[in-house]
Each structure stands twice: as structure tokens, then as C-alpha cells.
Design a protein around this motif. Structure first.
Motif, PDB file in Angstrom:
ATOM      1  N   ALA A  75       0.829  -1.209   0.000  1.00 29.35           N
ATOM      2  CA  ALA A  75       0.000   0.000   0.000  1.00 29.35           C
ATOM      3  C   ALA A  75       0.861   1.255   0.000  1.00 29.35           C
ATOM      4  CB  ALA A  75      -0.932  -0.012   1.211  1.00 29.35           C
ATOM      5  N   ARG A  76       1.946   1.225   0.753  1.00 26.06           N
ATOM      6  CA  ARG A  76       2.845   2.391   0.823  1.00 26.06           C
ATOM      7  C   ARG A  76       3.428   2.721  -0.546  1.00 26.06           C
ATOM      8  NH1 ARG A  76       8.387   2.715   3.104  1.00 26.06           N
ATOM      9  NH2 ARG A  76       8.199   0.500   3.630  1.00 26.06           N
ATOM     10  N   VAL A  77       3.802   1.694  -1.296  1.00 29.14           N
ATOM     11  CA  VAL A  77       4.374   1.925  -2.621  1.00 29.14           C
ATOM     12  C   VAL A  77       3.319   2.485  -3.575  1.00 29.14           C
ATOM     13  CG1 VAL A  77       5.462   0.840  -4.613  1.00 29.14           C
ATOM     14  CG2 VAL A  77       6.143   0.159  -2.309  1.00 29.14           C
ATOM     15  N   PHE A  78       2.117   1.935  -3.538  1.00 31.31           N
ATOM     16  CA  PHE A  78       1.056   2.426  -4.429  1.00 31.31           C
ATOM     17  C   PHE A  78       0.773   3.908  -4.191  1.00 31.31           C
ATOM     18  CE2 PHE A  78      -0.137  -1.939  -5.535  1.00 31.31           C
ATOM     19  CZ  PHE A  78      -0.579  -1.778  -6.837  1.00 31.31           C
ATOM     20  N   VAL A  79       0.633   4.298  -2.936  1.00 36.54           N
ATOM     21  CA  VAL A  79       0.287   5.687  -2.643  1.00 36.54           C
ATOM     22  C   VAL A  79       1.457   6.614  -2.973  1.00 36.54           C
ATOM     23  CG1 VAL A  79      -0.440   7.296  -0.844  1.00 36.54           C
ATOM     24  CG2 VAL A  79      -1.405   4.988  -0.920  1.00 36.54           C
ATOM     25  N   THR A  80       2.671   6.187  -2.698  1.00 34.82           N
ATOM     26  CA  THR A  80       3.839   6.994  -3.049  1.00 34.82           C
ATOM     27  C   THR A  80       3.927   7.193  -4.555  1.00 34.82           C
ATOM     28  OG1 THR A  80       5.056   6.200  -1.112  1.00 34.82           O
ATOM     29  CG2 THR A  80       6.347   7.150  -2.906  1.00 34.82           C
ATOM     30  N   ALA A  81       3.707   6.119  -5.316  1.00 35.05           N
ATOM     31  CA  ALA A  81       3.746   6.221  -6.778  1.00 35.05           C
ATOM     32  C   ALA A  81       2.671   7.174  -7.283  1.00 35.05           C
ATOM     33  CB  ALA A  81       3.570   4.840  -7.410  1.00 35.05           C
ATOM     34  N   LEU A  82       1.511   7.165  -6.644  1.00 28.88           N
ATOM     35  CA  LEU A  82       0.433   8.065  -7.074  1.00 28.88           C
ATOM     36  C   LEU A  82       0.788   9.519  -6.783  1.00 28.88           C
ATOM     37  CD1 LEU A  82      -2.479   8.129  -8.254  1.00 28.88           C
ATOM     38  CD2 LEU A  82      -3.260   8.350  -5.900  1.00 28.88           C
ATOM     39  N   GLU A  83       1.332   9.773  -5.615  1.00 26.25           N
ATOM     40  CA  GLU A  83       1.713  11.145  -5.269  1.00 26.25           C
ATOM     41  C   GLU A  83       2.761  11.684  -6.247  1.00 26.25           C
ATOM     42  OE1 GLU A  83       0.892  11.185  -0.444  1.00 26.25           O
ATOM     43  OE2 GLU A  83       2.871  10.603  -1.191  1.00 26.25           O
ATOM     44  N   LEU A  84       3.692  10.827  -6.651  1.00 30.59           N
ATOM     45  CA  LEU A  84       4.693  11.241  -7.627  1.00 30.59           C
ATOM     46  C   LEU A  84       4.062  11.473  -8.999  1.00 30.59           C
ATOM     47  CD1 LEU A  84       7.618   8.866  -6.603  1.00 30.59           C
ATOM     48  CD2 LEU A  84       7.528  11.341  -6.312  1.00 30.59           C
ATOM     49  N   ALA A  85       3.146  10.586  -9.401  1.00 36.86           N
ATOM     50  CA  ALA A  85       2.475  10.750 -10.688  1.00 36.86           C
ATOM     51  C   ALA A  85       1.683  12.054 -10.729  1.00 36.86           C
ATOM     52  CB  ALA A  85       1.561   9.558 -10.958  1.00 36.86           C
ATOM     53  N   ALA A  86       1.082  12.423  -9.608  1.00 32.96           N
ATOM     54  CA  ALA A  86       0.331  13.675  -9.535  1.00 32.96           C
ATOM     55  C   ALA A  86       1.236  14.877  -9.765  1.00 32.96           C
ATOM     56  CB  ALA A  86      -0.372  13.790  -8.185  1.00 32.96           C
ATOM     57  N   ASN A  87       2.535  14.710  -9.490  1.00 28.53           N
ATOM     58  CA  ASN A  87       3.519  15.767  -9.722  1.00 28.53           C
ATOM     59  C   ASN A  87       4.269  15.574 -11.032  1.00 28.53           C
ATOM     60  OD1 ASN A  87       3.269  17.458  -7.320  1.00 28.53           O
ATOM     61  ND2 ASN A  87       3.975  15.656  -6.195  1.00 28.53           N
ATOM     62  N   GLY A  88       3.725  14.677 -11.882  1.00 22.47           N
ATOM     63  CA  GLY A  88       4.310  14.477 -13.200  1.00 22.47           C
ATOM     64  C   GLY A  88       5.484  13.537 -13.253  1.00 22.47           C
ATOM     65  N   ILE A  89       5.751  12.807 -12.163  1.00 19.73           N
ATOM     66  CA  ILE A  89       6.883  11.878 -12.131  1.00 19.73           C
ATOM     67  C   ILE A  89       6.365  10.457 -12.319  1.00 19.73           C
ATOM     68  CG2 ILE A  89       8.825  11.013 -10.784  1.00 19.73           C
ATOM     69  CD1 ILE A  89       8.757  13.665  -9.239  1.00 19.73           C
ATOM     70  N   CYS A  90       6.547   9.912 -13.516  1.00 20.08           N
ATOM     71  CA  CYS A  90       6.074   8.565 -13.855  1.00 20.08           C
ATOM     72  C   CYS A  90       7.231   7.768 -14.445  1.00 20.08           C
ATOM     73  CB  CYS A  90       4.922   8.625 -14.860  1.00 20.08           C
ATOM     74  SG  CYS A  90       3.453   9.482 -14.274  1.00 20.08           S
ATOM     75  N   PRO A  91       7.820   6.850 -13.685  1.00 18.81           N
ATOM     76  CA  PRO A  91       8.942   6.052 -14.215  1.00 18.81           C
ATOM     77  C   PRO A  91       8.534   5.324 -15.490  1.00 18.81           C
ATOM     78  CG  PRO A  91       8.693   5.736 -11.850  1.00 18.81           C
ATOM     79  CD  PRO A  91       7.491   6.500 -12.297  1.00 18.81           C
ATOM     80  N   ASP A  92       9.508   5.143 -16.396  1.00 22.46           N
ATOM     81  CA  ASP A  92       9.223   4.464 -17.659  1.00 22.46           C
ATOM     82  C   ASP A  92       9.396   2.959 -17.548  1.00 22.46           C
ATOM     83  OD1 ASP A  92      11.929   4.304 -17.427  1.00 22.46           O
ATOM     84  OD2 ASP A  92      12.401   5.214 -19.366  1.00 22.46           O
ATOM     85  N   HIS A  93       9.323   2.440 -16.328  1.00 22.98           N
ATOM     86  CA  HIS A  93       9.407   0.996 -16.104  1.00 22.98           C
ATOM     87  C   HIS A  93       8.493   0.654 -14.935  1.00 22.98           C
ATOM     88  CE1 HIS A  93      11.797   1.735 -12.464  1.00 22.98           C
ATOM     89  NE2 HIS A  93      12.470   2.615 -13.174  1.00 22.98           N
TER      90      HIS A  93
END
Length: 338
Positions: A198-216
């Protein structure tokens, strides 16, 4: 943010809701079952209800799926409809409303057969397409074998249709029945505690909201993977007189072994990439893992979201906490068969 969670009433989804609240976000669930206090009752196959969800939220975590490996071989249509068409509905709605998305992929998508794994692989390809060609801020997160308290028990202990190893082992052991290990339990399962997932999912979402989306994809697993047998042994450590029994493999699942060979290949990859700056180590290691039959994470991928896998709950602690939860909830969420 108000965060839409498809499948938010499920096992991992419920922990994601907890983690969102802990960080000050508001979960808004879309699920076709369960008592939904804040959200919508509906199915991701319904494009209208998914569009309605997108109109009410700031971001989406897409968890809804039809699960199962052997379970989806004889009945592939439900998984194909939900996991492919439902995913496209989410991506289309998110693209229209310009919402960040995290997609729940699966750790064994390129190893095990079955509609679930095939459709999740398809979903990852759509993630790449929508990110590169449609401008969608979307990240794939691959939880390995999530486990922990509140996970549904399979028949004959509970109503779960898909047999997950940890609840099955624990309920068997607490019922004085043998823990049945397909193929002797030599498969690598890389079990990871659900709170860490759950921690990873929410962290990834917060980053995506700031335009940070890893290409892998982001793998959620431990630095050192565990075998199914090791999981059973940890359960036995917490349940006196527990018995382990080897049984034949199920359809659609790979046989055990291969971890030492795969580790050797990864070491070769590291050596080659160290002398060739044109190769991205993370890409080559991922390809090598997907060629094998070992369900294990590449912990290096977690660097992209700033999480150290060393902070994850250990297998021994996680199993102990989970056994205690099942012990306290016998007769409430699961039952000892007569």
C-alpha cells in the motif's frame, strides 16, 4: 487529493484506503461488492460508471481485477473483460479528465499461464501506450505475493475463490490440517507484507500527480526472495504441531527451481552493464527476470519512487502478525471446517 480506487473493497485496496487516509487523502471507492461508505457501487466494465468516478476524483489507483492463475484457465472471459476492457475504461476516463493513475500489474505476468497473467501483461503494454502516445500520467506497480491480516481464506475455511498461500497455510495449520505445498514448495514466491504494498502504491500516485512517472514498472518485493516452503516453515514456527505436505503442481503454474541460475544471470548482467554505459541495468535485469520461472522482484526499481526495500516488514515478523490475526478472528472471518 480525493483518490478513486477501483476494487477498493478488496484486500490490497482496503490497505491502500488506510494509507491514503494516513497521508491526509480521501479515498473514493468504486467496487461491485461490499458495503461502500464513500464511493460508488459499480463495475469497471461499465464505461459510464468509470467516467462518473473520474469526474469526482483527483487521481485513480486501478486495483479492480478478476484474479487467479489456474482458476482463470477454464473460464477466461470474465478476467479478459474486466482486466482488459475495464482497464481501458479507466485509462480513457483518466485521459479525458487529465488524472494521474497507478495501475496494479502483477509480478508473475510473464511466467505463469492463465488469463489473469496474460491480461495483466496486456495492461502493462497499454500503460506504455497511454503514457507515451496519449500523455497520460500513469505508473505500473507490480506487487509480488501480498499477504497480511484481513486476507480472505479459501474453501473450506472461507469464501475466497482464489487460493492464496498465506491464508491457506495459516488456516490449515490452525485447523490441525496439513499445509499443502504444490510441487513441494520450491517455487520462489517473494511474499511481501500488504502494508508495504500500500505504501508503494500511494507513493507512486503522489509522484504521478507531480508528473513523475517512471518508464518501467515498480516491483514491490523483498531484497531476498523467499520460497513457498520458507513461508510454510514460518507459519509452522508460529503454530505448534503444524504439518507440511507436498502435492502435485496446479495447472498453469511454473515448477520450482531456477533461482540460482537466474541470480547468476543477473550477476553477469551487472558486470556487462558496468562496462557498457549504453545499457540501462534496470532494463536488462528486468528482461532476464521475465525469461525465468521465478516470481521475484527487482528491488532496484523502488529507487524510482524513493523507497528502500530494506524498510519492508520481514517475512518472520509479517507471518507472526498475520498468524495472530487469524488466531484472533477464527469463527469471525474464517472457520475451522467440521
Amino acid at each position: 487529493m480525493i483518490v478513486g480506487i477501483t476494487g477498493g473493497s478488496g484486500f490490497i485496496g482496503s490497505y491502500i484506503c488506510d494509507e491514503l487516509r494516513r497521508r491526509g487523502h480521501t479515498p473514493f471507492v468504486l467496487d461491485h461488492k461490499g458495503r461502500i461508505k464513500h464511493g460508488l457501487l459499480g463495475d469497471v466494465r461499465d464505461s459510464t460508471i468509470v467516467m462518473e468516478l473520474a469526474a469526482h476524483v483527483d487521481a485513480i489507483i486501478h486495483m479492480a481485477a478478476v484474479l487467479g492463475t489456474a482458476e482463470t484457465i477454464d473460464s477466461p472471459l470474465p478476467a479478459a473483460e474486466t482486466n482488459i476492457l475495464g482497464t481501458l475504461n479507466v485509462f480513457e476516463a483518466a485521459t479525458r479528465y487529465k488524472l494521474p493513475v497507478v495501475f496494479a500489474a502483477v509480478g508473475n505476468a510473464n511466467i505463469a499461464r492463465g488469463t489473469y497473467c496474460i491480461t495483466k501483461s496486456c495492461g502493462e503494454r497499454f500503460v506504455e501506450m497511454y503514457r507515451q502516445d496519449r500523455g497520460l500520467k500513469v505508473t505500473s506497480v507490480r506487487p509480488m505475493n501480498a499477504y497480511g491480516p484481513r486476507q480472505s481464506a479459501p474453501f473450506p475455511y472461507g469464501a475466497a475463490k482464489v487460493r492464496k498461500i498465506v491464508p491457506s497455510f495459516i488456516c490449515s495449520a490452525l485447523s490441525n490440517q496439513p499445509m499443502k505445498l504444490y510441487g513441494g514448495g520450491t517455487q520462489i514466491s517473494d511474499s511481501v507484507f500488504v502494508e508495504d504494498v500500500a505504501r508503494v502504491f500511494v507513493t507512486a500516485l503522489e509522484l504521478a500527480a507531480n508528473g513523475i512517472c517512471p518508464d518501467h514498472p515498480i516491483d514491490v518485493g523483498n531484497i531476498k526472495p523467499s520460497s513457498v516452503l520458507q513461508v510454510a516453515e514460518e507459519v509452522a514456527h508460529n503454530v505448534p504441531h503444524a504439518v507440511i505436505e507436498a502435492v502435485p503442481m496446479r495447472a498453469g503454474e511454473p515448477h520450482g527451481g531456477g533461482i540460482s541460475q537466474q541470480q547468476h544471470l543477473l550477476e553477469v548482467v551487472d558486470a556487462v552493464c558496468a562496462t557498457n554505459p549504453d545499457l540501462r541495468r534496470i532494463d536488462v535485469r528486468r528482461v532476464v527476470r521475465e525469461l525465468g520461472t521465478v516470481v521475484s522482484a527487482d528491488p532496484d526499481t523502488l529507487q524510482a519512487v524513493g523507497i528502500d526495500p530494506a524498510s519492508f516488514v520481514s517475512l518472520s515478523e509479517g507471518i507472526a502478525r498475520t498468524v495472530e490475526w487469524y488466531r484472533q478472528n477464527e469463527g469471525v472471518t474464517w472457520r475451522i471446517p467440521k
